[in-house]
Design an enzyme around this catalytic site. Structure first.
Site, mmCIF file in Angstrom:
data_model
loop_
_atom_site.group_PDB
_atom_site.id
_atom_site.type_symbol
_atom_site.label_atom_id
_atom_site.label_comp_id
_atom_site.label_asym_id
_atom_site.label_seq_id
_atom_site.Cartn_x
_atom_site.Cartn_y
_atom_site.Cartn_z
ATOM 1 N N SER A 176 0.860 -1.188 0.000
ATOM 2 C CA SER A 176 0.000 0.000 0.000
ATOM 3 C C SER A 176 0.893 1.234 0.000
ATOM 4 O O SER A 176 1.545 1.532 1.006
ATOM 5 C CB SER A 176 -0.908 0.008 1.232
ATOM 6 O OG SER A 176 -1.834 -1.057 1.176
ATOM 7 N N LYS B 224 -7.527 1.523 -2.610
ATOM 8 C CA LYS B 224 -7.139 1.088 -1.262
ATOM 9 C C LYS B 224 -7.264 2.233 -0.265
ATOM 10 O O LYS B 224 -7.639 2.027 0.896
ATOM 11 C CB LYS B 224 -5.699 0.558 -1.277
ATOM 12 C CG LYS B 224 -5.154 0.156 0.096
ATOM 13 C CD LYS B 224 -5.965 -0.974 0.743
ATOM 14 C CE LYS B 224 -5.444 -1.320 2.140
ATOM 15 N NZ LYS B 224 -4.175 -2.064 2.114
ATOM 16 N N LYS C 159 0.112 5.391 8.209
ATOM 17 C CA LYS C 159 0.717 5.715 6.901
ATOM 18 C C LYS C 159 -0.374 5.885 5.840
ATOM 19 O O LYS C 159 -0.355 6.860 5.069
ATOM 20 C CB LYS C 159 1.680 4.601 6.485
ATOM 21 C CG LYS C 159 2.131 4.672 5.023
ATOM 22 C CD LYS C 159 3.005 3.487 4.659
ATOM 23 C CE LYS C 159 2.267 2.173 4.635
ATOM 24 N NZ LYS C 159 1.346 2.026 3.477
#
Length: 319
Positions: free
Chosen positions: A124, A200, A269
């Site tokens: 990701s 995502k 993150k």
């Protein structure tokens, strides 16, 4: 009539997609490699091996390689060797810096001949980083790229129920599909390179906020004197029911954090990336911003490598 029926049956079989043939005769498929054998990469590789595929593996920390070699994988000496000996390389590492390292560091993937090869990145990272790294790899050795971040956590990786959202060329997506579906329940092509990463981020808006809200509801139940562990049962089938409710709340209440569903640092993150993309696209994300700040508190209080569900502990009186 019998002869005609058999001819039709042969024609129908020829029309079956390559995914069926590859899954029933795995050894006839392409050579696979997997790089990044962490919480997600290890169980995903095991699923490929269980499906009968020949898989070569490499990891930056050698200790994680041995269990998979014992399970039937072949050890590659370097990332470069992994791509050299594979047709498709899957990888799952922590962040964009790690992706860049395994691509362009010493003996990285970019050092191998890449024409006709395919790299599928389950990491990701920022959509812009995905587009940049894909372009650089293509220019370096001709390898193609799919950004394919995953959702479903370690449980989904172990059970093969992951949802994977992908960006890239349609032909590359279909080429990878039979192998990806040995590791996942769903593999959706969302658009060109970077589209998987953007999808995502949408997923993480929902999941990150859900974790924060479920921690709040669970603490309210506990502090008000009801059995919080019964919330999933009580709310099942109602508007509040969801996979996160059924999965996260029992783990919060019982303090089950090993193995973690995901690290606090990883969720933070992703939510920070959401904030960056939101600024670039003039998108208001007040709920995701708040969730990001809660996870920042959790990182300070519980540590970067703690299970993301430990945000529940932030509201404990004895934390």
């Amino acid at each position: 009539m019998v002869r005609s029926g058999r001819a039709a049956l042969r024609r129908d079989r020829r029309r079956q997609p390559m995914a069926d043939a590859s899954m029933t005769n795995p050894q006839g498929g392409e050579r696979l490699g997997y790089l990044g054998l962490g919480l997600m990469g290890t169980p995903m590789t095991r699923r490929l091996l269980k499906a009968g595929y020949h898989v070569s593996v490499w990891n930056r920390s050698e200790s994680k390689v041995a269990p998979l070699v014992d399970a039937g994988a072949k050890r590659a000496a370097t990332a470069c060797d992994l791509l050299t000996s594979s047709d498709i390389v899957f990888m799952c590492v922590t962040d964009a810096a790690a992706v860049e390292e395994v691509l362009f560091g010493p003996e990285g993937l970019a050092a191998a001949p890449g024409a006709s090869k395919l790299v599928v990145d389950f990491s990701s990272i920022h959509p812009d980083a995905a587009r940049e790294l894909a372009g650089r790899l293509k220019a370096a050795n001709g390898a193609s790229w799919i950004d394919a971040p995953v959702s479903g956590g370690t449980k989904g990786a172990e059970e093969g129920t992951l949802a994977i959202m992908a960006g890239g060329e349609a032909a590359d997506i279909e080429r990878a599909r039979p192998y990806v579906l040995a590791m996942a329940r769903r593999f959706t092509h969302m658009g060109p390179t970077g589209a998987g990463q953007t999808t995502k981020l949408c997923n993480q808006v929902i999941v990150g906020c859900a974790m924060a809200v479920l921690a709040e509801a669970t603490r309210l139940a506990s502090n008000a004197g009801i059995d919080a562990s019964r919330l999933p049962e009580a709310l099942a089938g109602g508007f509040a029911d969801s996979i996160p409710l059924q999965l996260f709340v029992p783990r919060m209440v019982q303090g089950i954090h090993s193995p973690p569903l995901g690290h606090i640092a990883t969720m933070l993150k992703d939510l920070d990336t959401v904030a960056d993309v939101a600024r670039a696209t003039s998108t208001p994300v007040p709920m995701a911003t708040l969730a990001g700040q809660i996870f920042r508190l959790a990182k300070a209080a519980r540590g970067a490598d703690a299970d993301a569900l430990e945000i529940y502990k932030l509201s404990a009186s004895d934390r």
